[in-house]
Design a protein around this motif. Structure first.
Motif, short mmCIF file in Angstrom:
data_model
loop_
_atom_site.label_atom_id
_atom_site.label_comp_id
_atom_site.label_asym_id
_atom_site.label_seq_id
_atom_site.Cartn_x
_atom_site.Cartn_y
_atom_site.Cartn_z
N ASP A 172 -5.97 -53.75 -19.42
CA ASP A 172 -6.97 -54.76 -19.86
C ASP A 172 -8.16 -54.09 -20.50
O ASP A 172 -9.29 -54.59 -20.46
CB ASP A 172 -7.43 -55.60 -18.66
N LYS A 173 -7.90 -52.93 -21.13
CA LYS A 173 -9.02 -52.16 -21.67
C LYS A 173 -8.76 -51.73 -23.10
O LYS A 173 -7.66 -51.33 -23.43
CB LYS A 173 -9.27 -50.97 -20.78
N ALA A 174 -9.78 -51.82 -23.90
CA ALA A 174 -9.64 -51.42 -25.31
C ALA A 174 -9.25 -49.95 -25.39
O ALA A 174 -9.82 -49.11 -24.70
CB ALA A 174 -10.96 -51.64 -26.03
N GLY A 175 -8.23 -49.70 -26.23
CA GLY A 175 -7.78 -48.32 -26.39
C GLY A 175 -6.90 -47.87 -25.25
O GLY A 175 -6.39 -46.76 -25.25
N GLY A 176 -6.73 -48.74 -24.23
CA GLY A 176 -5.84 -48.40 -23.12
C GLY A 176 -6.46 -47.46 -22.11
O GLY A 176 -5.72 -46.76 -21.41
N TYR A 177 -7.79 -47.42 -22.04
CA TYR A 177 -8.37 -46.56 -20.99
C TYR A 177 -9.70 -47.11 -20.51
O TYR A 177 -10.40 -47.81 -21.22
CB TYR A 177 -8.54 -45.12 -21.49
N GLY A 178 -10.02 -46.76 -19.27
CA GLY A 178 -11.30 -47.16 -18.67
C GLY A 178 -12.09 -45.91 -18.36
O GLY A 178 -11.79 -45.21 -17.39
N ILE A 179 -13.11 -45.62 -19.15
CA ILE A 179 -13.84 -44.35 -18.98
C ILE A 179 -14.57 -44.31 -17.65
O ILE A 179 -14.81 -43.23 -17.09
CB ILE A 179 -14.82 -44.14 -20.16
N GLN A 180 -14.89 -45.49 -17.12
CA GLN A 180 -15.68 -45.55 -15.89
C GLN A 180 -14.82 -45.37 -14.64
O GLN A 180 -15.31 -45.35 -13.53
CB GLN A 180 -16.43 -46.88 -15.81
N ALA A 181 -13.50 -45.27 -14.84
CA ALA A 181 -12.60 -45.19 -13.66
C ALA A 181 -11.64 -44.02 -13.85
O ALA A 181 -12.04 -42.96 -14.34
CB ALA A 181 -11.87 -46.52 -13.52
N LEU A 182 -10.37 -44.21 -13.55
CA LEU A 182 -9.40 -43.10 -13.68
C LEU A 182 -9.43 -42.50 -15.08
O LEU A 182 -9.25 -41.30 -15.27
CB LEU A 182 -7.98 -43.61 -13.39
N GLY A 183 -9.68 -43.36 -16.05
CA GLY A 183 -9.70 -42.90 -17.44
C GLY A 183 -10.73 -41.82 -17.69
O GLY A 183 -10.64 -41.07 -18.65
N GLY A 184 -11.69 -41.71 -16.81
CA GLY A 184 -12.69 -40.64 -16.96
C GLY A 184 -12.08 -39.26 -16.93
O GLY A 184 -12.60 -38.32 -17.53
N MET A 185 -10.89 -39.16 -16.29
CA MET A 185 -10.22 -37.85 -16.21
C MET A 185 -9.77 -37.38 -17.59
O MET A 185 -9.59 -36.19 -17.84
CB MET A 185 -8.99 -37.96 -15.30
N LEU A 186 -9.59 -38.32 -18.51
CA LEU A 186 -9.01 -37.97 -19.81
C LEU A 186 -10.08 -37.46 -20.78
O LEU A 186 -9.75 -36.91 -21.83
CB LEU A 186 -8.34 -39.21 -20.43
N VAL A 187 -11.36 -37.64 -20.41
CA VAL A 187 -12.45 -37.50 -21.38
C VAL A 187 -13.11 -36.14 -21.30
O VAL A 187 -13.52 -35.70 -20.21
CB VAL A 187 -13.51 -38.60 -21.15
N GLU A 188 -13.19 -35.44 -22.45
CA GLU A 188 -13.90 -34.16 -22.48
C GLU A 188 -15.39 -34.36 -22.75
O GLU A 188 -16.24 -33.72 -22.13
CB GLU A 188 -13.30 -33.26 -23.56
N TYR A 189 -15.69 -35.23 -23.72
CA TYR A 189 -17.13 -35.49 -23.93
C TYR A 189 -17.35 -36.89 -24.50
O TYR A 189 -16.45 -37.51 -25.04
CB TYR A 189 -17.77 -34.43 -24.83
N VAL A 190 -18.59 -37.33 -24.31
CA VAL A 190 -19.05 -38.61 -24.84
C VAL A 190 -20.32 -38.33 -25.62
O VAL A 190 -21.24 -37.70 -25.11
CB VAL A 190 -19.36 -39.61 -23.70
N HIS A 191 -20.36 -38.78 -26.84
CA HIS A 191 -21.60 -38.67 -27.62
C HIS A 191 -22.08 -40.09 -27.90
O HIS A 191 -21.50 -40.81 -28.69
CB HIS A 191 -21.33 -37.94 -28.96
#
Ligand SMILES: O=c1[nH]cc([C@@H]2O[C@H](COP(=O)(O)OP(=O)(O)OP(=O)(O)O)[C@@H](O)[C@H]2O)c(=O)[nH]1
Length: 649
Positions: A172-191
Motif C-alpha cells: 500500500d505504498k508508493a514505489g513499493g516501500y515504506g521508508i519509515q518501517a522495514l523499508g528503511g533497511m533498503l535506504v542508503e541516504y535521503v536528501h
C-alpha cells in the motif's frame, strides 16, 4: 522563509483530510492539527502521458482527490468544510512513475528497478479553501504545491527483495516501500524532507499555510487576486491583479488565452519553495467581467450538488458539443483521408502564396464545388489555412501529410481509408458476431475497385503504412531504456527496418536483425534509408514456424496485440526458448490504463475485432512473466506507443 505558528490558525475550522493514508493521518495528528478524515473517491487513473513532468501528475491527482471530497461533503455529509487537504505520493526512477504495486510481481518490478539507484519521491499537495455563499453555493480556492525528496537504495539481493515483498509492507505504498518501517533497511541516504517520502511534506505544508493565513495580502487584495474554482471544477480564465505579500513576491501571469493554471513562483530569503501553482479560475458571480470568462460561464451548482440547467432548459453547450464532436468525427476522418488520397497537400506544397480552389481542382482533377468544400473542411480542421481564398498547407500538414515528409503518415492514412474504414463500415456485424469483418469488407472493397491491386502493390501499401508508424514512434521506443548491456537484437516482424534503424542510431554498440516474412524482406529495398547502416540486416522467415535468429534482445513492436492467445503462446514460447537468462524482450504497444478506461486509441483499435486484444502494462507484464520474462521497466512515452523492457529469468 521565516516560519510562523500556523496550526493554531486552523483551530475552530472544519479541516478535512481527503486521504485514507494512515501515515498522513499520523503526521498531521502529531503536528497537533485537528481534522476529520474523509477518504477521496477519486480514482487515480489520470493518463500520465498527458503530464510534462511527474510532479504535475502527483499535484493534479492531489487536486482531484481534494476537490472530490470538497464537492461531495455539502450534500453527503450535509456540511461544508472550511479546508480540504489532498495529497498524492509517487516515486520516479528511469523516467517511470511508480505508484502502489498491484501485486507482488509488480512490487518486485518496482523494487528491482530501484535497487542500487537514487530515485525521487514527489508528494503533490492540494489545499482547497471552501467559501459558502449566502445563496448556498460554494466557491473553492485551490492552492497546490509539490515537494521532492531524493532517496538512494542499496543494491538489493533477490533474497532481500523477496523477504521484503513477502512482509506485505510494500503493497500500500508508493514505489513499493515504506521508508519509515522495514523499508528503511533498503535506504542508503535521503536528501530532503523525510516526511515527504512517508507521504506528507509537513514543513512545506506549514509554509503554505503561513502564506495563506499570515501573509500580508489584505482580504480585499486576496479577494481580487484570489480567483475561485467554479463548482464543477471546470477551469476558466480570469484577469488578475498582481498581489504582493510581506514575505513573498509572487507573480501571477495571466492572459486571456492562457491556461487557467498560473505558475506562482514564491521566493524567500531562506527557502525557495518549488513552483506552487494556484489554479485560478473565475467564479460565476463576481469575476466574470472579461469576455473569456463570459464564454466559459458555467451553470452554477447548488450546494446540494445539482447542476442548475440554464433557465430556458437548453442542454449544456459543452455536453451538446461533445456529442456533436463524436457525431462529426467520421466526417473529419474522411475529409483527411480524401484530401490525402487526392494529394491535396502534395499539390499545395512548395506553392508560395498558395493556390485558389480552382487551381487545386484542376490539379487533382476534381469538381470545383467538391474541391472548395474539401479545402474549407480541411481549413476548419487545421490541416490547411486560407487567406483571401488562397489555400496553403499548415505546419501540421507539412510535417505529417506530405508524401515525402520524414514523418509522413500519408500511407497510414491511406491504409485507414482503404482497409480500416471498410472494416469499420461493418462494425455492427463485428459486434454482433464478435469476429473480424475484414474478409467480408475487403472482398467487397476489392470487387468494387476498378482494378484489383496486385498482391505486391497491396503488400507495399501495407508496408508503407507500417513504415510511417515506425518512423514516428521509432526514436521514442529505441531511446526508452538503457540497452547498453545488449549487443545483438532481433526485431520480430520489423517490416521495413525503420525501427531497427532507430535502435542502431540510439545504441552504437547494437546490431539489429529484422526477421520478417519472405514477401516483406524481398520488398525492403523500397524503404531503405539513404544511409545504409551495416548494423541492420534482414532474415526472411515466419516467427511462428521457423527458428528465430539468435539475439540477446528481442523486439516486439505492435505484434502481440494482433495475436490470438494460441499464437501468443507459440511466439512467446519460441522467444523464451531462444533466450538464455538475462536476455531482453522489448515490447512496444499501446498500454491501456489499468482500469481499461483509456486511451481510446487502443480501445477503438480493438473494435477491429481482430483475434488479438489490447492490454494494460500489468496484463502484458503478467503475460510475459508466464513465459519467464520479468518486467524491469515500463515507459509511457507520450508518443503513439508505450514500451516495456523485460528480462529472461
Ligand atoms: O516511504 C513511504 N512511501 C510511501 C508511503 C505511503 O504510500 C502511499 C502513497 O499512495 P497515495 O499517495 O496514493 O496515497 P494512499 O495511501 O492511496 O491514500 P489516498 O487516499 O490519499 O490516495 C501513502 O499512503 C504513503 O503514506 C509510506 O507509507 N512510506
Amino acid at each position: 522563509m521565516v516560519l510562523n505558528p500556523v496550526i493554531s490558525k486552523l483551530s475552530g475550522k472544519l479541516v478535512v483530510l481527503a486521504s485514507a493514508s494512515p501515515r498522513r493521518l499520523e503526521i498531521l495528528n502529531n503536528a497537533g492539527l485537528r481534522f476529520q478524515v474523509v477518504p477521496s473517491w477519486f480514482k487515480e487513473t489520470l493518463d500520465k502521458g498527458l503530464f510534462k513532468a511527474p510532479h504535475e501528475y502527483a499535484v493534479e491527482t492531489a487536486r482531484q482527490k481534494a476537490l472530490e471530497v470538497a464537492r461531495r461533503m455539502p450534500f453527503k455529509h450535509l456540511k461544508t468544510p472550511d479546508i480540504v487537504i489532498g495529497a498524492d505520493t509517487i516515486v520516479t526512477v528511469d523516467g517511470m512513475i511508480l505508484e502502489k504495486p498491484v501485486d507482488k510481481d509488480d512490487a518486485y518490478r518496482m523494487l528491482s528497478s530501484l535497487s542500487g539507484k537514487e530515485h525521487s519521491v514527489f508528494t503533490g499537495v492540494a489545499i482547497v479553501l471552501c467559501h459558502e455563499k449566502e445563496n448556498e453555493e460554494v466557491d473553492y480556492q485551490l492552492i497546490d504545491f509539490y515537494e521532492e525528496t531524493k532517496v538512494k537504495f542499496a543494491d538489493l539481493s533477490e533474497n532481500m527483495l523477496w523477504e521484503y515483498i513477502n512482509s506485505g509492507e510494500p503493497m500500500d505504498k508508493a514505489g513499493g516501500y515504506g521508508i519509515q518501517a522495514l523499508g528503511g533497511m533498503l535506504v542508503e541516504y535521503v536528501h530532503g524532507d523525510f516526511l515527504n517520502v512517508v507521504g506528507f511534506p509537513l514543513n512545506h505544508f506549514c509554509k503554505q499555510l503561513d502564506l495563506i493565513y499570515n501573509s500580508s495580502i489584505s482580504s480585499s487584495d486576496q479577494e481580487s487576486s484570489t480567483v475561485w474554482l467554479s463548482h464543477n471544477g471546470n477551469h476558466a480564465t480570469s484577469n488578475l491583479t498582481q498581489p504582493s505579500s510581506a514575505n513573498h513576491t509572487h507573480h501571477i501571469q495571466s492572459s486571456p488565452s492562457a491556461s487557467p493554471v498560473h505558475k506562482v513562483k514564491r521566493k524567500s530569503s531562506e527557502t525557495e519553495l518549488n513552483e506552487s501553482s494556484m489554479t485560478l479560475v473565475n467564479s460565476l458571480s463576481k469575476h466574470t467581467g472579461d469576455k473569456d470568462s463570459a464564454n466559459t460561464k458555467l451553470p452554477p451548482m447548488t450546494s446540494r450538488g445539482q447542476v442548475k440547467e440554464p433557465e430556458d432548459g437548453e442542454p449544456k453547450k459543452e455536453d451538446l458539443q461533445r456529442i456533436c464532436d463524436l457525431l462529426d468525427g467520421f466526417r473529419a476522418s474522411k475529409a483527411l483521408f480524401t484530401a490525402s488520397k487526392m494529394c491535396v497537400f502534395d499539390v499545395l506544397h512548395g506553392r508560395p502564396g498558395g493556390l485558389e480552389a480552382a487551381q487545386v481542382a484542376q490539379e487533382i482533377k476534381a469538381s470545383l464545388k467538391g474541391t472548395e468544400c474539401l479545402l474549407e473542411a480541411c481549413v476548419s480542421l487545421g490541416l490547411l489555412r486560407s487567406k483571401e481564398r488562397m489555400y496553403e498547407n499548415t505546419d501540421l500538414s507539412t510535417r505529417f501529410l506530405l508524401s515525402d515528409a520524414p514523418f509522413s503518415l500519408r500511407s497510414q492514412i491511406l491504409h485507414c481509408n482503404d482497409t480500416v474504414w471498410p472494416i469499420f463500415s461493418h462494425l455492427e456485424s463485428g459486434v454482433l458476431e464478435g469476429v473480424s469483418q475484414r474478409d467480408k469488407a475487403l472482398s467487397q472493397t476489392s470487387k468494387d475497385q476498378d482494378t484489383l491491386h496486385s498482391s505486391q502493390d497491396s503488400k507495399l501499401r501495407f508496408m508503407n503504412a507500417m513504415h510511417n508508424i515506425a518512423k514516428v514512434t521509432g526514436k521514442a521506443i529505441a531511446t526508452a531504456f538503457d540497452l547498453s548491456s545488449f549487443r545483438t537484437a532481433c526485431d520480430l516482424g520489423g517490416c521495413t527496418g525503420a525501427m531497427a534503424d532507430e535502435f542502431t542510431k540510439a545504441h552504437p554498440g547494437l546490431s539489429v536483425t529484422v526477421f520478417d516474412l519472405p514477401t516483406v524482406v524481398q520488398l525492403r529495398e523500397h524503404f531503405q534509408p539513404l544511409h545504409t547502416d551495416n548494423r541492420v540486416s534482414f532474415v526472411a522467415g515466419d516467427f511462428f514456424k521457423d527458428d528465430l535468429p539468435k539475439a540477446d534482445l528481442y523486439i516486439l513492436a505492435r505484434i502481440l496485440h494482433d495475436c490470438s492467445d494460441e499464437k501468443l503462446d507459440i511466439l512467446l514460447s519460441k522467444i523464451a526458448d531462444a533466450c538464455t537468462p538475462g536476455c531482453g524482450l522489448l515490447l512496444s504497444e499501446i498500454f491501456l490504463d489499468e482500469d481499461r478506461k483509456g486511451p481510446s486509441r487502443g480501445l477503438l483499435q480493438a473494435l477491429g475485432m481482430g483475434e488479438g486484444k489490447q492490454r494494460s502494462a500489468t496484463e502484458y507484464s503478467l503475460l510475459l512473466k508466464s513465459h519467464g520474462f520479468i518486467t524491469a521497466h515500463v515507459r509511457h512515452t507520450g508518443n503513439l506507443l508505450d514500451a516495456m523492457l523485460c528480462i529472461k529469468a
